[in-house]
Design a protein around this motif. Structure first.
Motif, PDB file in Angstrom:
ATOM      1  N   TRP A 188      58.986  17.829  52.602  1.00  0.00           N
ATOM      2  CA  TRP A 188      59.413  18.323  51.296  1.00  0.00           C
ATOM      3  C   TRP A 188      60.403  19.459  51.400  1.00  0.00           C
ATOM      4  N   CYS A 189      60.360  20.181  52.360  1.00  0.00           N
ATOM      5  CA  CYS A 189      61.780  21.094  52.615  1.00  0.00           C
ATOM      6  C   CYS A 189      63.017  20.393  53.161  1.00  0.00           C
ATOM      7  N   GLY A 190      62.726  19.196  53.959  1.00  0.00           N
ATOM      8  CA  GLY A 190      63.840  18.491  54.330  1.00  0.00           C
ATOM      9  C   GLY A 190      64.583  19.047  55.371  1.00  0.00           C
ATOM     10  N   ALA A 191      63.673  20.065  56.328  1.00  0.00           N
ATOM     11  CA  ALA A 191      64.180  20.804  57.159  1.00  0.00           C
ATOM     12  C   ALA A 191      63.545  20.595  58.465  1.00  0.00           C
ATOM     13  N   ASN A 192      64.165  20.666  59.744  1.00  0.00           N
ATOM     14  CA  ASN A 192      63.626  20.498  60.984  1.00  0.00           C
ATOM     15  C   ASN A 192      63.522  22.019  61.532  1.00  0.00           C
ATOM     16  N   ASN A 247      51.774  22.969  53.486  1.00  0.00           N
ATOM     17  CA  ASN A 247      51.903  21.693  54.010  1.00  0.00           C
ATOM     18  C   ASN A 247      51.740  20.910  52.790  1.00  0.00           C
ATOM     19  N   THR A 248      51.891  20.981  51.497  1.00  0.00           N
ATOM     20  CA  THR A 248      51.609  20.120  50.565  1.00  0.00           C
ATOM     21  C   THR A 248      52.850  20.217  49.629  1.00  0.00           C
ATOM     22  N   ARG A 249      52.818  19.152  48.986  1.00  0.00           N
ATOM     23  CA  ARG A 249      53.925  19.009  47.864  1.00  0.00           C
ATOM     24  C   ARG A 249      53.553  20.069  46.731  1.00  0.00           C
ATOM     25  N   GLY A 250      52.326  20.409  46.387  1.00  0.00           N
ATOM     26  CA  GLY A 250      52.048  21.158  45.346  1.00  0.00           C
ATOM     27  C   GLY A 250      52.608  22.692  45.830  1.00  0.00           C
ATOM     28  N   THR A 253      50.872  15.870  59.122  1.00  0.00           N
ATOM     29  CA  THR A 253      50.396  16.863  60.070  1.00  0.00           C
ATOM     30  C   THR A 253      51.008  16.618  61.608  1.00  0.00           C
ATOM     31  N   TYR A 254      51.259  15.322  61.998  1.00  0.00           N
ATOM     32  CA  TYR A 254      52.125  15.138  63.196  1.00  0.00           C
ATOM     33  C   TYR A 254      53.296  15.456  62.850  1.00  0.00           C
TER      34      TYR A 254
END
Length: 295
Positions: free
Chosen positions: A265-269, A283-286, A254-255
């Motif tokens: 999980w996206c590996g993106a900023n 906001n989850t892996r699923g 969340t932070y």
């Protein structure tokens, strides 16, 4: 020819025959030995003593012979039925056109043992109960086996979930420390968001007669990678409860999403919350792997 040669049942000849192979005669002497052996076997079958019959067997044989005989014409019962028009081969009573009647007496089931009446029924019931008990036990064992398999599968899923949670938490901590350093943070917003390291203290030379304190007696000191003091590292691993791992991942994730617009999980900023909401699946892996319901 001597009497000894004619006595083919003598012990000497039979002992010699028992050692000879059975098959096609190779000579006249061998042929004679085979004939003697054949006659000996026939005589054994003829004079073989029979096992004496037991009393129950003799009684059953006599009973079967008596029941197999038809009713005598001289008996009073037959005479009475004959007066009413009965003839051998007829059935008793008036016969309808669509009725089939028996013309032979009903076989008699003789009780030949000393067991009480209804004992056979009780034996059948007990046998059926035993079979049913065995079947029930087999069903219980099968159910227990399936339960063990389900329990094993559940434990494996829990272990795999714990390993994945630990992996995600470690990745989040690494990314969090790097992103916080970029914006000039000296310490994390939450102590464990950055990894802390134990400081190795070297002993200085002590004067003679001074005993160095053991390593276990020293006060352990931890610092972050930038040298600032830090608490002891929690070292998240699979031995921790699943609920604690999930809460830790939710907190740091969340932070990262709210403070840095970063998705682990996206590996993106992302540039902004709007950009993240548009391009990040969730906001989850699923949510990123299509099994959000499972999570």
């Amino acid at each position: 020819m001597s009497d000894e040669e004619d006595d083919y049942m003598s012990a000497d000849i039979l002992n010699g025959v028992s050692d000879q192979p059975v098959g096609i005669a190779k000579s006249r002497a061998h042929k004679r030995q085979l004939q003697i052996h054949s006659r000996f076997e026939e005589s054994r079958e003829v004079y073989k003593p029979k096992r004496p019959q037991s009393h129950a067997e003799r009684e059953k044989e006599r009973r079967d012979e008596a029941l197999a005989k038809p009713i005598s014409h001289e008996s009073k019962g037959f005479a009475l039925m004959a007066k009413m028009g009965f003839k051998p081969g007829m059935s008793l009573g008036k016969q309808r056109e669509d009725e089939i009647r028996i013309t032979e007496p009903i076989s008699v089931d003789i009780k030949a043992n000393r067991k009480g009446l209804g004992h056979e029924v009780e034996e059948v019931k007990e046998r059926n109960d035993r079979v049913e008990a065995v079947m029930q036990k087999m069903k219980e064992q099968a159910a227990k086996h399936e339960e063990l398999i389900d329990d094993y599968s559940k434990r494996r899923r829990i272990d795999e979930n714990a390993k994945q949670l630990v992996k995600d938490i470690r990745s989040c901590r690494k990314v969090c420390e790097e992103l916080d350093h970029r914006i000039g943070k000296k310490v994390p917003i939450v102590d464990w968001f950055w990894r802390s390291y134990k400081v190795v203290q070297e002993d200085s030379e002590a004067p003679k007669g001074y005993y160095k304190r053991r390593e276990t007696e020293r006060e352990e000191e931890y610092k972050y990678s930038n040298g600032h003091s830090a608490p002891e590292d929690p070292n998240y691993d699979v031995t921790m409860p699943i609920q604690e791992l999930e809460a830790a991942l939710l907190s740091i994730n969340t932070y990262l999403r709210d403070g840095h617009f970063y998705c682990i999980w996206c590996g993106a900023n992302y540039c902004s919350p709007e950009d993240m909401a548009e391009h990040c699946p969730g906001n989850t892996r699923g949510a990123h792997h299509g099994d959000d319901d499972h999570d």
